[in-house]
Motif scaffolding. Structure first.
Motif, mmCIF file in Angstrom:
data_model
loop_
_atom_site.group_PDB
_atom_site.id
_atom_site.type_symbol
_atom_site.label_atom_id
_atom_site.label_comp_id
_atom_site.label_asym_id
_atom_site.label_seq_id
_atom_site.Cartn_x
_atom_site.Cartn_y
_atom_site.Cartn_z
ATOM 1 N N LEU A 72 0.851 -1.182 0.000
ATOM 2 C CA LEU A 72 0.000 0.000 0.000
ATOM 3 C C LEU A 72 0.891 1.236 0.000
ATOM 4 O O LEU A 72 2.078 1.162 0.320
ATOM 5 N N ARG A 73 0.301 2.366 -0.389
ATOM 6 C CA ARG A 73 1.046 3.634 -0.357
ATOM 7 C C ARG A 73 0.151 4.708 0.243
ATOM 8 O O ARG A 73 -1.084 4.583 0.252
ATOM 9 N N LEU A 74 0.792 5.777 0.720
ATOM 10 C CA LEU A 74 0.049 6.888 1.303
ATOM 11 C C LEU A 74 -0.639 7.673 0.191
ATOM 12 O O LEU A 74 0.013 8.060 -0.783
ATOM 13 N N GLU A 75 -1.925 7.897 0.350
ATOM 14 C CA GLU A 75 -2.662 8.739 -0.604
ATOM 15 C C GLU A 75 -2.671 10.180 -0.086
ATOM 16 O O GLU A 75 -2.335 11.107 -0.808
ATOM 17 N N ASN A 76 -3.078 10.349 1.152
ATOM 18 C CA ASN A 76 -3.014 11.680 1.769
ATOM 19 C C ASN A 76 -3.018 11.553 3.287
ATOM 20 O O ASN A 76 -3.357 10.495 3.831
ATOM 21 N N ILE A 77 -2.601 12.623 3.941
ATOM 22 C CA ILE A 77 -2.657 12.684 5.400
ATOM 23 C C ILE A 77 -3.342 13.995 5.784
ATOM 24 O O ILE A 77 -3.265 14.981 5.051
ATOM 25 N N ASP A 78 -4.023 13.965 6.916
ATOM 26 C CA ASP A 78 -4.704 15.172 7.387
ATOM 27 C C ASP A 78 -4.492 15.251 8.894
ATOM 28 O O ASP A 78 -4.792 14.305 9.615
ATOM 29 N N ILE A 79 -3.956 16.369 9.324
ATOM 30 C CA ILE A 79 -3.485 16.497 10.704
ATOM 31 C C ILE A 79 -4.099 17.722 11.375
ATOM 32 O O ILE A 79 -4.181 18.790 10.759
ATOM 33 N N GLY A 132 4.628 26.298 7.059
ATOM 34 C CA GLY A 132 5.389 26.007 5.851
ATOM 35 C C GLY A 132 6.525 25.032 6.112
ATOM 36 O O GLY A 132 6.717 24.072 5.359
ATOM 37 N N GLU A 133 7.257 25.254 7.196
ATOM 38 C CA GLU A 133 8.405 24.400 7.518
ATOM 39 C C GLU A 133 7.954 22.988 7.901
ATOM 40 O O GLU A 133 8.564 21.998 7.505
ATOM 41 N N ILE A 134 6.878 22.901 8.702
ATOM 42 C CA ILE A 134 6.397 21.574 9.110
ATOM 43 C C ILE A 134 5.874 20.821 7.892
ATOM 44 O O ILE A 134 6.123 19.634 7.721
ATOM 45 N N SER A 135 5.175 21.538 7.021
ATOM 46 C CA SER A 135 4.646 20.917 5.812
ATOM 47 C C SER A 135 5.795 20.384 4.942
ATOM 48 O O SER A 135 5.742 19.254 4.435
ATOM 49 N N LYS A 136 6.842 21.190 4.794
ATOM 50 C CA LYS A 136 8.018 20.757 4.017
ATOM 51 C C LYS A 136 8.652 19.516 4.626
ATOM 52 O O LYS A 136 9.043 18.585 3.926
ATOM 53 N N SER A 137 8.767 19.515 5.949
ATOM 54 C CA SER A 137 9.341 18.366 6.641
ATOM 55 C C SER A 137 8.493 17.108 6.386
ATOM 56 O O SER A 137 9.032 16.031 6.111
ATOM 57 N N SER A 141 2.545 18.566 -1.633
ATOM 58 C CA SER A 141 1.950 19.460 -0.633
ATOM 59 C C SER A 141 0.425 19.372 -0.600
ATOM 60 O O SER A 141 -0.178 19.521 0.469
ATOM 61 N N ASP A 142 -0.210 19.107 -1.748
ATOM 62 C CA ASP A 142 -1.681 19.082 -1.744
ATOM 63 C C ASP A 142 -2.240 17.779 -1.170
ATOM 64 O O ASP A 142 -3.456 17.602 -1.118
ATOM 65 N N ALA A 143 -1.363 16.875 -0.730
ATOM 66 C CA ALA A 143 -1.819 15.649 -0.069
ATOM 67 C C ALA A 143 -1.543 15.701 1.440
ATOM 68 O O ALA A 143 -1.665 14.702 2.130
ATOM 69 N N ILE A 144 -1.153 16.891 1.898
ATOM 70 C CA ILE A 144 -0.853 17.069 3.323
ATOM 71 C C ILE A 144 -1.746 18.164 3.900
ATOM 72 O O ILE A 144 -1.595 19.344 3.568
#
Ligand code: MG
Length: 158
Positions: free
Chosen positions: A91-98, A112-117, A126-129
Motif C-alpha cells: 500500500l502507499r500513502l494517498e493523503n494525510i490530514d493532521i 510552511g516548515e512543518i509541511s516541508k518536513s 503538498s496538496d496531499a498534506i
C-alpha cells in the motif's frame, strides 16, 4: 482498489526546555514537550494512524518506552518503520490530514516548515498534506497550555 483508512491521536505534556519537535521540524520555544523519545507528538499520531490502517498495533507495540534504545530517539525512525510496514502490505500513502490541538505554539509561524518536513518524510506532494491547528478556546488541558494534542488521519491505497 484496496483502500485503508487510519486515525491516530497523541498527547504530550509541556515541560521546561528550549523548543519542541513537531512533524520532524524543530520549533524554537521557551518550553519543551516531555517524552521518552524526542516527544514529536505529531509524528507519533501520524505513525499510529498508519499502523492503525494496517492493523499493525501501535507505536508502543513496536517501540516500547521501557526499551532504553528508544530513549531520546528521533520519531522519524518510528514513522519510517510504519512506512516500511505499509510497503510490505503493498500500500502507499494517498493523503494525510493532521490537526494540532493547543494554545501554543502558533502554527501559522511554522506551517510552511512543518509541511516541508512532512513532504520530505512521507514523499507526499503538498496538496496531499492537510495541516491545521485549533485551540480549545481555553478549555481543558490544551486550553490551559499544559500539553499539546494531535489528531492524524491517513488514507492508504494500492
Ligand atoms: Mg507520544
Amino acid at each position: 482498489m484496496r483502500m485503508r483508512i487510519g486515525n491516530g491521536f497523541d498527547v504530550h505534556v509541556y515541560t521546561t526546555g528550549q523548543g519542541l519537535w513537531l512533524g520532524g521540524y524543530f520549533v524554537e520555544a521557551p518550553y519543551a514537550l516531555k517524552g521518552h523519545s524526542d516527544a514529536d507528538v505529531l509524528l507519533h499520531a501520524l505513525t499510529d494512524a498508519i499502523l492503525g490502517a494496517l492493523g499493525e498495533g501501535d507505536i508502543g507495540t513496536h517501540f516500547p518506552d521501557t526499551d532504553p534504545r528508544n530513549k531520546g530517539r528521533a520519531s522519524s525512525d518510528f514513522l519510517a518503520l510504519a512506512l516500511e510496514t505499509m510497503k510490505a502490505h503493498q500500500l502507499r500513502l494517498e493523503n494525510i490530514d493532521i490537526t494540532i490541538i493547543g494554545q501554543k505554539p502558533r502554527l501559522s509561524e511554522f506551517r510552511g516548515e512543518i509541511s516541508k518536513s512532512l513532504m520530505s518524510l512521507t514523499g507526499l506532494p503538498s496538496d496531499a498534506i492537510g495541516l491545521k491547528a485549533t485551540t480549545t478556546e481555553g478549555l481543558g488541558f490544551t486550553g490551559r497550555g499544559e500539553g499539546l494534542a494531535v489528531q492524524a488521519s491517513v488514507l492508504l491505497t494500492e
